[in-house]
Design a protein around this motif. Structure first.
Motif, PDB file in Angstrom:
ATOM      1  N   MET A   1      38.375  34.030  40.439  1.00  0.00           N
ATOM      2  CA  MET A   1      39.135  35.090  41.100  1.00  0.00           C
ATOM      3  C   MET A   1      38.283  36.352  41.164  1.00  0.00           C
ATOM      4  N   GLU A   2      38.334  37.046  42.284  1.00  0.00           N
ATOM      5  CA  GLU A   2      37.522  38.241  42.479  1.00  0.00           C
ATOM      6  C   GLU A   2      38.016  39.385  41.612  1.00  0.00           C
ATOM      7  N   SER A   3      37.073  40.079  40.983  1.00  0.00           N
ATOM      8  CA  SER A   3      37.417  41.194  40.110  1.00  0.00           C
ATOM      9  C   SER A   3      37.897  42.392  40.925  1.00  0.00           C
ATOM     10  N   LYS A   4      38.844  43.134  40.347  1.00  0.00           N
ATOM     11  CA  LYS A   4      39.354  44.345  40.976  1.00  0.00           C
ATOM     12  C   LYS A   4      38.865  45.558  40.190  1.00  0.00           C
ATOM     13  N   VAL A   5      38.432  46.590  40.932  1.00  0.00           N
ATOM     14  CA  VAL A   5      37.809  47.753  40.304  1.00  0.00           C
ATOM     15  C   VAL A   5      38.446  49.036  40.824  1.00  0.00           C
ATOM     16  N   SER A   6      38.730  49.942  39.900  1.00  0.00           N
ATOM     17  CA  SER A   6      39.102  51.326  40.234  1.00  0.00           C
ATOM     18  C   SER A   6      37.906  52.224  39.986  1.00  0.00           C
ATOM     19  N   ALA A   7      37.586  53.083  40.947  1.00  0.00           N
ATOM     20  CA  ALA A   7      36.608  54.142  40.720  1.00  0.00           C
ATOM     21  C   ALA A   7      37.351  55.417  40.366  1.00  0.00           C
TER      22      ALA A   7
END
Length: 300
Positions: A1-7
């Motif tokens: 599963m593709e990782s989710k990122v907050s900047a």
């Protein structure tokens, strides 16, 4: 599963740079799930611009300037309490990532899953390493060359392109608001490094668009900036006291050396500099802020 990122970007009255940073984040090869902008009560032009972006960003406008440390505290809290993203990527409002910076950080994160933090290779506008963000290897006698290719384990790092896992933030809590400026990132990454090793990722480059490529020093900084060194030395005392005996004593010896350098110098405003130095050290002896923890949205 593709990782989710907050900047998370913390900004204060640097609109032209902020626009460039946001644009660079919107054009990453690996798309971000959230761009969280923490505004430390900037002027109206910054507020107008950020509000104009609508749902392209998560906009947190603070009622007063609580410093970079407070801004990152609020930004990381928002990441934990209002997103379910896997990683948080921290940066100042003059940090411009390359298009593949996040991709490089995530590639390493997949290869080396046990990490406390990942730090970018921070360059100045001329392509050389930014002096304020030089990587700090475990052996401080070692200097990481500018052509370094392989990752290196670090003691600590700055908030100029720093990636952390959600699970690490849950364990270590939030950056300390009371630090205000200086050292909040060193303390926070050392906290993370006690959970798992932190690494310098040379393939993940960013540009730190400081006005000049200089380090910070109370000995030769301009008079207008002298008062802020109170926070530098107060905060150094705090995080030095949380290190092992060898590193604690080394930090104290370094501060003594800086004091003697200043005492015997002929710099302008020497007495003012010495007074700020001593007041910071004294305050640091009793400075003991509480580490805050965020509620994790995933636990609800």
């Amino acid at each position: 599963m593709e990782s989710k990122v907050s900047a998370v970007i913390v900004t204060y009255n640097r609109l032209s740079l902020l626009k460039e940073v946001i644009n660079s984040l919107q054009n990453q090869q690996t798309s971000l799930s959230h761009i969280i902008v923490v505004d430390n009560a900037s002027k109206q032009d910054t507020q107008d611009y950020l509000e104009s972006l609508g749902n392209q960003i998560d906009y947190l406008r603070l009622p007063e300037n609580i410093g970079g440390a407070g801004g990152f505290n609020r930004g990381v809290r928002h990441f934990m309490e209002h997103t379910d993203d896997d990683y948080v990527w921290l940066m100042d409002d003059d940090t411009v990532p390359y298009p593949d910076t996040l991709t490089a950080l995530l590639n390493f994160a997949q290869q080396q899953q046990n990490f406390g933090f990942l730090a970018s290779d921070v360059r100045w506008t001329d392509g050389h390493r930014a002096k304020m963000n030089r990587p700090a290897p475990m052996n401080r006698l070692q200097v990481i060359p500018e052509n370094q290719v392989e990752p290196v384990q670090l003691q600590n790092a700055t908030f100029v392109s720093l990636l952390l896992k959600r699970s690490v933030v849950k364990q270590i809590g939030l950056p300390i608001t009371e630090f205000f400026i200086w050292g909040d990132d060193i303390e926070y990454t050392e906290r993370a490094g006690r959970i798992a090793p932190g690494y310098f990722v040379p393939s993940a480059k960013v540009v730190h668009k400081m006005t000049t490529n200089v380090g910070s020093s109370i000995l030769n900084d301009v008079p207008a900036r002298i008062p802020r060194y109170f926070y530098s030395y107060r905060n150094k005392m705090y995080y030095a006291n949380r290190r092992d005996v060898y590193r604690k004593n080394r930090a104290r010896a370094r501060m003594l050396y800086e004091y003697l350098q200043l005492y015997f110098s002929r710099v302008p405003q020497r007495k003012e500099r010495l007074a700020v130095f001593k007041s910071g050290i004294k305050a640091g002896q009793s400075f003991n802020p509480v580490v805050e923890y965020a509620n994790d949205l995933e636990d609800k």
